[in-house]
Design a protein around this motif. Structure first.
Motif, PDB file in Angstrom:
ATOM      1  N   PHE A  46     -12.330  33.988  51.218  1.00 63.46           N
ATOM      2  CA  PHE A  46     -10.910  33.807  51.261  1.00 63.46           C
ATOM      3  C   PHE A  46     -10.492  32.558  50.605  1.00 63.46           C
ATOM      4  N   GLU A  47     -10.436  32.771  49.160  1.00 64.13           N
ATOM      5  CA  GLU A  47     -10.126  31.838  48.270  1.00 64.13           C
ATOM      6  C   GLU A  47      -8.494  31.595  48.330  1.00 64.13           C
ATOM      7  N   PHE A  48      -7.898  30.490  48.990  1.00 63.50           N
ATOM      8  CA  PHE A  48      -6.686  30.416  49.087  1.00 63.50           C
ATOM      9  C   PHE A  48      -5.738  29.937  48.154  1.00 63.50           C
ATOM     10  N   ALA A  49      -6.518  28.929  47.241  1.00 61.92           N
ATOM     11  CA  ALA A  49      -5.554  28.106  46.315  1.00 61.92           C
ATOM     12  C   ALA A  49      -6.289  28.276  45.077  1.00 61.92           C
ATOM     13  N   ASN A  50      -5.775  27.467  44.102  1.00 59.31           N
ATOM     14  CA  ASN A  50      -6.542  27.637  42.563  1.00 59.31           C
ATOM     15  C   ASN A  50      -7.435  26.794  42.901  1.00 59.31           C
ATOM     16  N   THR A  92     -10.248  27.778  61.689  1.00 59.37           N
ATOM     17  CA  THR A  92      -9.264  27.889  60.779  1.00 59.37           C
ATOM     18  C   THR A  92      -8.893  29.378  60.883  1.00 59.37           C
ATOM     19  N   GLY A  93      -7.732  29.710  60.223  1.00 54.33           N
ATOM     20  CA  GLY A  93      -7.362  31.078  60.264  1.00 54.33           C
ATOM     21  C   GLY A  93      -6.320  31.349  59.091  1.00 54.33           C
ATOM     22  N   GLY A  94      -6.222  32.408  58.669  1.00 52.15           N
ATOM     23  CA  GLY A  94      -5.398  32.919  57.617  1.00 52.15           C
ATOM     24  C   GLY A  94      -4.953  34.244  57.499  1.00 52.15           C
ATOM     25  N   ILE A  95      -3.688  34.447  56.711  1.00 50.24           N
ATOM     26  CA  ILE A  95      -3.449  35.759  56.637  1.00 50.24           C
ATOM     27  C   ILE A  95      -3.075  35.942  54.849  1.00 50.24           C
ATOM     28  N   ASP A  96      -3.688  37.055  54.507  1.00 49.91           N
ATOM     29  CA  ASP A  96      -3.236  37.105  52.904  1.00 49.91           C
ATOM     30  C   ASP A  96      -2.853  38.573  52.740  1.00 49.91           C
ATOM     31  N   PHE A  97      -1.982  38.784  51.725  1.00 51.28           N
ATOM     32  CA  PHE A  97      -1.387  40.059  51.169  1.00 51.28           C
ATOM     33  C   PHE A  97      -1.602  40.191  49.695  1.00 51.28           C
ATOM     34  N   ARG A 111       0.641  49.749  39.166  1.00 54.02           N
ATOM     35  CA  ARG A 111      -0.084  48.623  39.522  1.00 54.02           C
ATOM     36  C   ARG A 111       0.147  47.436  38.307  1.00 54.02           C
ATOM     37  N   ASN A 112       1.085  47.681  37.615  1.00 56.77           N
ATOM     38  CA  ASN A 112       1.391  46.915  36.524  1.00 56.77           C
ATOM     39  C   ASN A 112       1.922  45.475  37.011  1.00 56.77           C
ATOM     40  N   TYR A 113       2.560  45.564  38.146  1.00 53.56           N
ATOM     41  CA  TYR A 113       3.318  44.061  38.764  1.00 53.56           C
ATOM     42  C   TYR A 113       2.808  44.122  40.102  1.00 53.56           C
ATOM     43  N   PHE A 114       2.584  42.808  40.465  1.00 54.53           N
ATOM     44  CA  PHE A 114       2.055  42.479  41.738  1.00 54.53           C
ATOM     45  C   PHE A 114       2.812  41.086  42.306  1.00 54.53           C
ATOM     46  N   LEU A 115       2.605  41.180  43.587  1.00 53.28           N
ATOM     47  CA  LEU A 115       3.066  39.906  44.771  1.00 53.28           C
ATOM     48  C   LEU A 115       1.993  39.791  45.416  1.00 53.28           C
ATOM     49  N   GLU A 116       1.337  38.491  45.730  1.00 53.06           N
ATOM     50  CA  GLU A 116       0.413  38.143  46.549  1.00 53.06           C
ATOM     51  C   GLU A 116       0.645  36.943  47.120  1.00 53.06           C
ATOM     52  N   GLY A 117      -0.093  36.351  48.086  1.00 52.09           N
ATOM     53  CA  GLY A 117      -0.060  35.221  48.834  1.00 52.09           C
ATOM     54  C   GLY A 117      -1.033  35.249  50.101  1.00 52.09           C
ATOM     55  N   ASN A 118      -0.814  33.918  50.586  1.00 48.55           N
ATOM     56  CA  ASN A 118      -1.666  33.838  51.914  1.00 48.55           C
ATOM     57  C   ASN A 118      -1.131  32.414  52.475  1.00 48.55           C
ATOM     58  N   VAL A 119      -1.283  32.385  54.036  1.00 47.62           N
ATOM     59  CA  VAL A 119      -1.087  31.298  54.746  1.00 47.62           C
ATOM     60  C   VAL A 119      -2.254  31.267  55.555  1.00 47.62           C
ATOM     61  N   ILE A 120      -2.512  29.696  55.526  1.00 49.27           N
ATOM     62  CA  ILE A 120      -3.725  29.342  56.140  1.00 49.27           C
ATOM     63  C   ILE A 120      -3.364  28.174  57.398  1.00 49.27           C
ATOM     64  N   ALA A 121      -4.444  27.921  58.376  1.00 44.47           N
ATOM     65  CA  ALA A 121      -3.965  26.792  59.266  1.00 44.47           C
ATOM     66  C   ALA A 121      -5.416  26.638  59.697  1.00 44.47           C
ATOM     67  N   SER A 122      -5.517  25.082  60.087  1.00 44.16           N
ATOM     68  CA  SER A 122      -6.796  24.633  60.427  1.00 44.16           C
ATOM     69  C   SER A 122      -6.494  23.724  61.622  1.00 44.16           C
ATOM     70  N   LYS A 123      -7.570  23.617  62.445  1.00 44.82           N
ATOM     71  CA  LYS A 123      -7.630  22.802  63.751  1.00 44.82           C
ATOM     72  C   LYS A 123      -8.878  22.013  63.778  1.00 44.82           C
ATOM     73  N   VAL A 124      -9.209  20.805  63.753  1.00 46.42           N
ATOM     74  CA  VAL A 124     -10.594  20.076  64.222  1.00 46.42           C
ATOM     75  C   VAL A 124     -10.074  19.124  65.411  1.00 46.42           C
ATOM     76  N   LEU A 125     -11.321  19.404  66.278  1.00 46.96           N
ATOM     77  CA  LEU A 125     -11.276  18.618  67.411  1.00 46.96           C
ATOM     78  C   LEU A 125     -12.417  17.723  67.620  1.00 46.96           C
ATOM     79  N   GLY A 182      -3.339  21.352  60.315  1.00 51.11           N
ATOM     80  CA  GLY A 182      -2.882  21.353  59.129  1.00 51.11           C
ATOM     81  C   GLY A 182      -2.665  22.603  58.438  1.00 51.11           C
ATOM     82  N   THR A 183      -1.982  22.902  57.677  1.00 52.89           N
ATOM     83  CA  THR A 183      -1.434  24.250  56.912  1.00 52.89           C
ATOM     84  C   THR A 183      -1.729  24.134  55.332  1.00 52.89           C
TER      85      THR A 183
END
Length: 873
Positions: free
Chosen positions: A326-330, A453-458, A465-479, A515-516
């Motif tokens: 789940f590679e969420f960023a560059n 940690t949790g995340g949603i991607d799409f 398939r010439n054009y695309f829109l993709e993304g993800n949102v993640i959140a984390s919590k440490v205790l 954090g997110t």
């Protein structure tokens, strides 16, 4: 935030290219209809067996490279048939010059020489495929292709059967693929995506059975189809693979240390298993895994204080790694980084005078299980559970008695990943959840008790398939305890204690941190000659992933964009050309504009199969929140850089790569030079040699050294560094036959840094270097027994002291492995590993450091025999 010119240019390009005449051709879908065999062929590579008469040949391949859409230099034909348990494929690769066919022996998955690939999308999800490869020398290889052909994973090692034979007019191969190694659902007639790829190595020419134009954005989705598989009964996989390891270590003894007496001997064992829960989903188990035959990590030194990323090499975690990613960023940021499991203990032993300790190098993995696969209705599922043991250091006291001290707590790691395909496989939505739980037992206040940690991607594709829109949102919590959460806030990746930050501060009473992060990107991936993309990434200051993920830095927002033009048809002296323009800008959550970068690059594949890559970059604005490690935001001088790599025809017995990376900053603030030479040589089919050597020089006038209190201020001390490193990697492979090989790996690594001309921060954000820092004069600083004494106000009294930061580090690792796959899936390994590491004299040259620290000293040796046997039902 200001909208800059590159963003406007990309937006304009997007608008213009919407009117561009798309040249994507509509290619008819080819269909091969197989039949059930009447007689079982013997898999010798000889397709003249009359068992193959049950089905017809198919041919008419089309070039993919170098000239897409034309007839290949030599044609290929194939047949496919099946029985209740196996799929059978016969291929004939015609060639008018059989003596020129490249029959190079390599290890499994070597992929050198003439070869054919059978590509099977048995899920028929148009994004995923199982790929079976046979070379003209009979070497087998396997890959799982995902992301519609953008990702190829060769860690998959199924049991199947193949052989090859040289003919008077080419070469031929037969494949026997168990249905238990494929994944498919229940249906009266299976319809699978299917293609065959053939590579003529000396021409670097690829041809396909199902033509796929170069401007198509997908590969798996554009495959042909295999019909005629009637009433297949899914074959549930059951494989059990116990192993035994015998290991002897020999090393220089340490006087008085009972744990380093010069040698160790141990016997170990464990179990790996694959259980087909359904034909779509598989359970992988490992008990007490051993990774003794895995290569050592390459040497590396990080002067910026951030953690170094090392790739995963352990077989259990490498196989099907793509399902859990789940590679969420560059870059390398990922919610799951399997190197956390079985990591080195967090603590060292606390020793008093005269005590010695035996500290484990890694946490013991008591057991791990993976449940993964993809269902017929489009669900991709991955669940991983692993437990690592309490680890203790055994300490021998001065009176001869021993005691134990815990250095790593019992830890549970859990990862769950899922994706669902929609819209004729043009859209997917997915999610991930990870959990790390430690049994701290009232101790280890410095560690997180739990991390989630949790995340949603799409991703959505449209217009073929010439054009695309993709993304993800993640959140984390440490205790964890107040101490643990405070320490997290103060790490370099969070930097809450930065003195000039107004949006974050260290809260010593916190017992959790939330954090997110996320990414959104859109663009054009196919059709015509233009490609472009643009997007936005963010990592909030509180985001924390490093309990079971990998996160380098937080408190960052990144805007990025790019545009590319492709020359895809050979003309004149080139085969294809790509030209790219990329731009990105970064901000922090305090609104600071930290960085802007422009990059122009291109690569050319020439007609003679040589290639060239060039890149030019400009960084007019570079600020760092972390450089002064809790100090104020720091400005680097503007930088320009240049990259040039070129190489010869990789199909020749001898090929090479030469590369240069160079950068320079204004006012000679810093520079960087990297020289690269790589060579591959295969003097005859059974032997291959590769050599890669790199030399780097990275001098800087303002390398961070330390910080000290002075008067009512903090002094941030920097120095001019002469920083050099050299590494060489040598690999030698000798293949006796496709199932038996001897492999050698060796790598020396040397890094050295010498400091001089010390200075301190005056105005950290000044554009002028000489206003940014002030240099100590000879009356202010004096070296004394490995320290520097500073009398800043020149009153004859030392105001502060800091240690001499010079360093020299040497590492040498070699690995000699004899591997024999005596029956499919069962192996014997004979391993001799030899190496050492240590610090040297920074005043020595790199070569002298290597000689003094490695060649003139006894090294550590490990001798290991590992035997596996795979029971298959």
């Amino acid at each position: 935030m200001k909208l800059n010119l590159p963003i406007l240019l990309v937006c304009f390009s997007i608008t213009i290219s919407n009117y561009e005449q798309e040249s994507t051709e509509v290619v008819p879908k080819r269909i091969y209809t197989t039949k059930k065999l009447k007689k079982v062929p013997v898999i010798y590579g000889d397709v003249s067996d009359d068992a193959w008469d049950a089905v017809e040949w198919s041919s008419d391949f089309t070039q993919k490279d170098p000239t897409e859409g034309v007839a290949p230099t030599h044609q290929t034909k194939f047949k496919v048939m099946y029985d209740d348990k196996f799929l059978y494929v016969a291929i004939v690769a015609f060639d008018d010059s059989p003596d020129l066919i490249q029959r190079r022996l390599t290890r499994r998955d070597g992929f050198a020489g003439d070869r054919v690939n059978v590509i099977i999308d048995s899920y028929h999800d148009k994004r995923t495929a199982f790929v079976f490869t046979t070379t003209a020398a009979g070497v087998k290889g396997e890959e799982i292709a995902t992301q519609n052909g953008d990702n190829w994973d060769d860690s998959w090692n199924p049991i199947w059967y193949t052989n090859a034979k040289l003919l008077d007019n080419g070469w031929s191969t037969e494949m026997k693929i168990p249905f238990s190694q494929l994944r498919f659902g229940k249906a009266k007639e299976q319809i699978w995506g299917f293609n065959v790829n053939r590579t003529i190595f000396r021409f670097q020419e690829r041809s396909l059975w199902q033509r796929i134009p170069n401007d198509q954005s997908g590969f798996i989705s554009e495959a042909g189809e295999l019909h005629g598989l009637i009433d297949l009964v899914p074959q549930k996989q059951l494989e059990i693979q116990p192993f035994t390891v015998i290991q002897y270590d020999n090393y220089p003894s340490e006087a008085g240390n009972p744990y380093r007496d010069g040698s160790d001997f141990k016997i170990n064992g464990g179990l790996d298993a694959k259980i087909g829960i359904t034909n779509d989903l598989t359970l992988d188990l490992t008990i007490n895994p051993d990774f003794g035959q895995v290569e050592a990590d390459p040497g590396a030194i990080a002067l910026d204080g951030f953690q170094i990323f090392f790739r995963e090499q352990r077989p259990f975690f490498v196989e099907n790694k793509n399902i859990f990613d789940f590679e969420f960023a560059n870059g390398r940021d990922n919610l799951f980084y399997s190197r956390r499991i079985g990591r080195n203990p967090h603590r060292d032993a606390n020793l008093t005078a005269g005590e010695f300790a035996d500290v484990p190098q890694n946490s013991t993995i008591l057991g791990a299980a993976k449940f993964s696969g993809k269902t017929q209705n489009g669900w991709s599922i991955g669940v991983l559970e692993s437990v690592t043991a309490n680890e203790y250091a055994e300490i021998k006291q001065t009176d001869g008695t021993t005691r134990e001290e815990i250095v790593e707590p019992l830890t549970n790691y859990f990862v769950a990943r899922a994706q669902k395909d929609f819209n004729d496989r043009n859209t997917y939505i997915g999610g991930i959840f990870t959990a790390t739980n430690r049994n701290l037992g009232g101790d280890f206040n410095e560690l997180h008790k739990a991390a989630y940690t949790g995340g949603i991607d799409f991703r959505h594709n449209w217009k073929d398939r010439n054009y695309f829109l993709e993304g993800n949102v993640i959140a984390s919590k440490v205790l964890g305890s107040k101490e643990a959460i405070t320490a997290t806030q103060q790490t370099l990746r969070h930097n809450f204690d930065r003195v000039d930050a107004t949006h974050v501060n260290v809260d010593v009473n916190k017992t959790s941190l939330t954090g997110t992060g996320g990414r959104i990107e859109a663009g054009k991936a196919g059709g015509g000659n233009w490609r472009y993309n643009g997007g936005f990434v963010w990592r909030s200051p509180e985001l924390e992933l490093n309990d079971v993920g990998f996160l380098r830095q937080t408190d960052e927002m990144i805007q990025f964009s790019g545009i590319r033009y492709l020359w895809q048809e050979p003309k004149g002296i080139y085969r294809d050309i790509r030209a790219n323009f990329n731009q990105f800008a970064t901000y922090d959550f305090d609104g600071n504009f930290n960085r802007i970068q422009y990059e122009l690059s291109g690569n050319v594949n020439w007609k003679n199969n040589w290639w060239t890559e060039v890149e030019l970059g400009h960084k007019p604005r570079i600020f760092s929140n972390s450089f002064l490690q809790g100090g104020p935001r720091w400005r680097f001088s503007a930088e320009n850089y240049f990259v040039l790599f070129f190489g010869s025809d990789r199909s020749k017995k001898m090929s090479f790569t030469l590369g240069y990376v160079g950068s320079a900053a204004k006012q000679n603030n810093f520079s960087f030079q990297r020289h690269v030479f790589r060579m591959n040589y295969q003097p005859f089919d059974a032997l291959s040699v590769s050599l890669s050597t790199e030399f780097e020089k990275n001098p800087s006038k303002t390398q961070y050294v330390n910080q000290v209190d002075y008067d009512t201020k903090t002094r941030y001390i920097l120095g001019e560094i002469d920083n050099q490193s050299w590494s060489t990697t040598l690999r030698v492979n000798y293949s006796i036959n496709p199932n038996m090989s001897i492999q050698f790996y060796g790598q020396p690594f040397i890094a050295r840094g010498r400091y001089s001309n010390f200075n301190y921060v005056n105005n950290a954000v000044s554009k002028d270097l000489y206003s940014r820092v002030s240099w100590y004069n000879n009356n202010q600083i004096l070296e004394n027994n490995g320290n520097y004494n500073v009398d800043e106000n020149i009153d004859g009294v030392t105001d502060y002291t800091f240690g001499k930061p010079d360093f020299s580090y040497v590492q040498f690792r070699t690995n000699l492995v004899a591997r024999w796959e005596y029956i499919p899936g069962s192996e014997l390994f004979f391993v001799w590993a030899r190496g050492g590491a240590g610090s040297g004299d920074p005043n020595n040259s790199l070569t002298r450091s290597f000689r003094n620290q490695i060649l003139d000293k006894p090294l550590e040796n490990t001798f290991l025999i590992k035997a596996t046997y795979r029971f298959v039902r």
